[in-house]
Design an enzyme around this catalytic site. Structure first.
Site, mmCIF file in Angstrom:
data_model
loop_
_atom_site.group_PDB
_atom_site.id
_atom_site.type_symbol
_atom_site.label_atom_id
_atom_site.label_comp_id
_atom_site.label_asym_id
_atom_site.label_seq_id
_atom_site.Cartn_x
_atom_site.Cartn_y
_atom_site.Cartn_z
ATOM 1 N N ARG A 179 0.776 -1.227 -0.063
ATOM 2 C CA ARG A 179 0.079 -0.107 0.139
ATOM 3 C C ARG A 179 0.625 1.186 -0.013
ATOM 4 O O ARG A 179 0.506 2.075 -0.631
ATOM 5 C CB ARG A 179 -0.945 0.011 1.145
ATOM 6 C CG ARG A 179 -2.183 -0.959 1.108
ATOM 7 C CD ARG A 179 -2.979 -0.929 2.422
ATOM 8 N NE ARG A 179 -3.549 0.410 2.104
ATOM 9 C CZ ARG A 179 -4.191 1.183 3.388
ATOM 10 N NH1 ARG A 179 -3.939 0.558 4.473
ATOM 11 N NH2 ARG A 179 -4.990 2.203 3.227
ATOM 12 N N CYS A 238 -0.537 6.567 8.994
ATOM 13 C CA CYS A 238 -0.621 5.178 8.486
ATOM 14 C C CYS A 238 -1.938 5.424 7.287
ATOM 15 O O CYS A 238 -1.958 6.439 6.544
ATOM 16 C CB CYS A 238 -1.157 4.324 9.455
ATOM 17 S SG CYS A 238 -2.507 4.777 10.590
#
Length: 279
Positions: A179, A238
């Protein structure tokens, strides 16, 4: 003695009937937001209260403030008092997701000025493996007065934008490496990362059984990640400001204090097409 980062299962078991200790279950799944309450009802650490990641540990989404915006501080303080957290309460928090959700509550309590909070090292899996009991009996919780004393542990998107790729900020992204690279993005509408960020997957702080690596090992690894930057210029992020908190726990264990959280994280950042993206 107070615990401020980690506490092991044996110590928690010895304090299950201690009125100055409170265990909190924060199990949660992004794809099934009813999961935590359901499994808590089926079995939890005796005496444990339950807090919901979306309702209790997050605020209202606006479409541009990320997937888990921070809750209002006074609302959170009231909720923490309702379940029995006072000024001297030793809080122990656990999940079954390698600390991903537990770290969020650890950070929130410290943000509000409460240092006596620790993760059950290894979470529910280690508790059960160590012979810890589970119960479906709901606890009787005695309300306390929780007084918030907020700390400066937070930065916003403007702060990050002003300091991108400068020595005034060392940005650490806790998402999985794929990701981070912009691959296999199935949660947020845009793939990639904030320019200048380095990647430290939150699970890399852990041993195979889900417990944290020893402090000396974490310190060596984090000093390599910091690459000469002081801890107080480190900003964690994050996807939505949840798993990044586990990197903050790891730095605290390593004795590297003073880092801050960009709570909006990637889900807030990528909601504005004018913000730069790296893939």
């Amino acid at each position: 003695m107070s615990y401020t980062t980690l506490v092991d299962a044996a110590t928690v078991r010895s304090h299950l009937h201690d009125p100055d200790w409170l265990v909190i279950d924060v199990r949660h799944q992004l794809a099934d937001t009813a999961y935590g309450e359901r499994v808590y009802g089926e079995g939890h650490v005796p005496g444990a209260a339950f807090l919901h990641c979306d309702r209790d540990l997050s605020g209202a989404m606006t479409g541009c403030n990320g997937r888990h915006p921070l809750p209002d501080q006074q609302n959170l303080a009231q909720r923490l008092g309702e379940i029995g957290i006072g000024a001297t309460t030793q809080v122990v928090v656990y999940d079954d997701a390698q600390g991903m959700i537990a770290g969020r509550l650890w950070w929130l309590l410290r943000w509000l000025g409460h240092d006596r909070v620790a993760l059950l090292d290894g979470g529910l899996q280690v508790w059960v493996a160590a012979g810890g009991a589970l119960t479906d009996v709901l606890p009787t919780l005695a309300a306390q007065v929780f007084v918030a004393r907020p700390r400066e542990m937070l930065v916003d998107a403007a702060f990050v934008l002003e300091r991108i790729e400068t020595s005034h900020m060392h940005l650490v992204d806790a998402r999985g490496p794929d990701r981070f690279r912009g691959e296999n993005e199935t949660i947020d509408p845009v793939g990639g990362h904030i320019p200048g960020a380095v990647n430290r997957f939150f699970k890399d702080n852990l041993l195979p059984d889900g417990r944290f690596k020893p402090a000396a090992e974490l310190r060596a690894e984090w000093l390599a990640i910091l690459a000469g930057s002081p801890p107080d210029v480190v900003v964690h992020q994050c996807g939505s400001g949840v798993s990044a908190c586990l990197n903050m726990v790891a730095m605290e264990i390593a004795g590297l204090t003073g880092s801050r959280l960009y709570a909006g994280s990637w889900s807030e950042w990528c909601a504005d097409p004018g913000r730069p993206v790296t893939r």
